[in-house]
Design a protein around this motif. Structure first.
Motif, PDB file in Angstrom:
ATOM      1  N   ARG A 154       0.705  -1.105   0.122  1.00 59.95           N
ATOM      2  CA  ARG A 154      -0.047   0.072   0.125  1.00 59.95           C
ATOM      3  C   ARG A 154       0.720   1.243  -0.177  1.00 59.95           C
ATOM      4  O   ARG A 154       0.370   2.339  -0.781  1.00 59.95           O
ATOM      5  N   ILE A 155       1.975   1.363   0.546  1.00 56.70           N
ATOM      6  CA  ILE A 155       2.905   2.530   0.766  1.00 56.70           C
ATOM      7  C   ILE A 155       3.502   2.640  -0.769  1.00 56.70           C
ATOM      8  O   ILE A 155       3.553   3.479  -0.923  1.00 56.70           O
ATOM      9  N   ASP A 156       3.906   1.536  -1.149  1.00 59.28           N
ATOM     10  CA  ASP A 156       4.375   1.626  -2.701  1.00 59.28           C
ATOM     11  C   ASP A 156       3.648   1.916  -3.453  1.00 59.28           C
ATOM     12  O   ASP A 156       3.830   3.100  -4.363  1.00 59.28           O
ATOM     13  N   ASP A 157       2.188   1.778  -3.467  1.00 57.64           N
ATOM     14  CA  ASP A 157       0.992   2.423  -4.254  1.00 57.64           C
ATOM     15  C   ASP A 157       1.161   3.834  -4.165  1.00 57.64           C
ATOM     16  O   ASP A 157       0.769   4.777  -5.116  1.00 57.64           O
ATOM     17  N   VAL A 158       0.892   4.205  -3.019  1.00 56.92           N
ATOM     18  CA  VAL A 158       1.026   5.729  -2.329  1.00 56.92           C
ATOM     19  C   VAL A 158       2.045   6.359  -3.059  1.00 56.92           C
ATOM     20  O   VAL A 158       2.114   7.550  -3.862  1.00 56.92           O
ATOM     21  N   LEU A 159       3.385   5.960  -2.961  1.00 57.38           N
ATOM     22  CA  LEU A 159       4.539   6.794  -3.143  1.00 57.38           C
ATOM     23  C   LEU A 159       4.714   6.825  -4.926  1.00 57.38           C
ATOM     24  O   LEU A 159       4.848   7.731  -5.438  1.00 57.38           O
ATOM     25  N   ARG A 160       4.288   5.790  -5.388  1.00 57.67           N
ATOM     26  CA  ARG A 160       4.366   5.779  -7.000  1.00 57.67           C
ATOM     27  C   ARG A 160       3.239   6.711  -7.664  1.00 57.67           C
ATOM     28  O   ARG A 160       3.521   7.419  -8.526  1.00 57.67           O
ATOM     29  N   THR A 161       2.035   6.963  -6.996  1.00 58.19           N
ATOM     30  CA  THR A 161       1.190   7.723  -7.379  1.00 58.19           C
ATOM     31  C   THR A 161       1.495   9.141  -6.917  1.00 58.19           C
ATOM     32  O   THR A 161       1.438  10.014  -8.119  1.00 58.19           O
ATOM     33  N   ALA A 162       2.168   9.223  -5.987  1.00 58.44           N
ATOM     34  CA  ALA A 162       2.701  10.580  -5.594  1.00 58.44           C
ATOM     35  C   ALA A 162       3.611  11.021  -6.735  1.00 58.44           C
ATOM     36  O   ALA A 162       3.347  12.258  -7.370  1.00 58.44           O
ATOM     37  N   ARG A 163       4.746  10.327  -7.061  1.00 58.85           N
ATOM     38  CA  ARG A 163       5.608  10.690  -8.029  1.00 58.85           C
ATOM     39  C   ARG A 163       5.343  11.088  -9.253  1.00 58.85           C
ATOM     40  O   ARG A 163       5.362  11.898 -10.113  1.00 58.85           O
ATOM     41  N   SER A 164       4.193  10.175  -9.932  1.00 59.55           N
ATOM     42  CA  SER A 164       3.620  10.340 -11.068  1.00 59.55           C
ATOM     43  C   SER A 164       2.723  11.661 -11.209  1.00 59.55           C
ATOM     44  O   SER A 164       2.438  12.240 -12.471  1.00 59.55           O
ATOM     45  N   HIS A 165       2.563  12.301 -10.144  1.00 59.12           N
ATOM     46  CA  HIS A 165       1.615  13.505 -10.234  1.00 59.12           C
ATOM     47  C   HIS A 165       2.612  14.534  -9.720  1.00 59.12           C
ATOM     48  O   HIS A 165       2.054  15.765  -9.365  1.00 59.12           O
ATOM     49  N   GLY A 166       3.805  14.318  -9.476  1.00 59.30           N
ATOM     50  CA  GLY A 166       4.674  15.507  -9.026  1.00 59.30           C
ATOM     51  C   GLY A 166       4.845  15.880  -8.056  1.00 59.30           C
ATOM     52  O   GLY A 166       5.249  16.718  -7.301  1.00 59.30           O
ATOM     53  N   VAL A 167       4.072  15.071  -6.957  1.00 56.33           N
ATOM     54  CA  VAL A 167       4.240  15.096  -5.264  1.00 56.33           C
ATOM     55  C   VAL A 167       5.555  14.710  -4.942  1.00 56.33           C
ATOM     56  O   VAL A 167       5.835  13.703  -5.194  1.00 56.33           O
ATOM     57  N   ARG A 168       6.097  15.647  -3.970  1.00 60.23           N
ATOM     58  CA  ARG A 168       7.440  15.262  -3.466  1.00 60.23           C
ATOM     59  C   ARG A 168       7.060  14.204  -2.348  1.00 60.23           C
ATOM     60  O   ARG A 168       6.307  14.156  -1.615  1.00 60.23           O
ATOM     61  N   VAL A 169       8.320  13.369  -2.283  1.00 58.77           N
ATOM     62  CA  VAL A 169       8.360  12.176  -1.316  1.00 58.77           C
ATOM     63  C   VAL A 169       9.504  12.421  -0.521  1.00 58.77           C
ATOM     64  O   VAL A 169      10.790  12.504  -0.940  1.00 58.77           O
ATOM     65  N   LEU A 170       9.324  12.182   0.778  1.00 55.66           N
ATOM     66  CA  LEU A 170      10.444  12.266   1.638  1.00 55.66           C
ATOM     67  C   LEU A 170      10.547  11.142   2.779  1.00 55.66           C
ATOM     68  O   LEU A 170       9.245  10.600   2.895  1.00 55.66           O
TER      69      LEU A 170
END
Length: 209
Positions: A43-59
């Motif tokens: 589930r975390i992987d899903d969120v992070l991949r989706t974030a990056r695809s929309h230009g949302v920064r990941v820390l």
């Protein structure tokens, strides 16, 4: 600004709390937490991949060990975590972000003390420097780190969203109680699938234009 139906993705960041080998992978300090994780990493992987695809920064907020400190803190939990993480240090296997969750565009924010990534660290200041106003939390654990981070971020004026199926506590039923009775008071709760749908909707006008 974030609301239930709209997102400013440019001002949003996902903070993955302690998604590292020493909590959810090998050489774990708290085996019960890893054992309760289930499909959490997926589930975390899903969120992070989706974030990056929309230009949302990941820390990634990771704990790199106390670096030899003899006085870890007064919290009883340190009596267990201290010895279990005694050999942890920057670059050691337990302190590395789980490989499947790490991307070259991500930022890793380490700490060497405290039970949450906001305790005496630069994490919230870093987010402000990036122009972030909405923080999405995933990771472990709901018992302390996620709860304290959500409360601290809200107290600093951030809009806080917790992805309820991308966080975990121990035992799991207690984690659900914390989400419903404590974290809900300082943050909005959302499921990962709903978050993805909301972000897709938020990105659609820009795509169409």
């Amino acid at each position: 600004m974030y609301s239930r139906n709209s997102w400013d993705l440019s001002g949003t960041a996902v903070v993955a709390i302690e998604c590292q080998n020493g909590t959810l992978g090998e050489d774990v300090a708290i085996p019960a937490l890893r054992d309760a994780a289930g499909d959490l990493v997926d589930r975390i992987d899903d969120v992070l991949r989706t974030a990056r695809s929309h230009g949302v920064r990941v820390l990634h907020a990771v704990y790199e060990g106390a670096l030899g400190a003899s006085n870890l803190g007064t919290e009883p939990l340190w009596r267990f975590i201290g010895p279990a993480s005694e050999q942890w240090g920057p670059g050691t296997l337990p302190t590395r972000v789980l490989p499947r969750l790490l991307d070259a565009t991500d930022i890793v924010s380490p700490r060497h003390h405290g039970l949450s990534p906001v305790q005496g660290t630069e994490l919230l200041s870093l987010l402000k420097n990036f122009g972030i106003h909405t923080v999405v939390l995933v990771g472990v654990s709901v018992n302390i780190a996620v709860l304290v981070t959500a409360a601290a971020a809200a107290g600093e004026g951030f809009h806080v969203v917790v992805v309820r199926d991308a966080v975990r506590g121990v035992p799991p039923e207690y984690g659900e109680m914390v989400l419903e009775n404590s974290i809900r008071q300082v943050a909005r709760l959302v499921l990962s699938a709903d978050l993805e749908s909301q972000w897709q909707s938020a990105a659609a006008p820009a795509t169409a234009g």
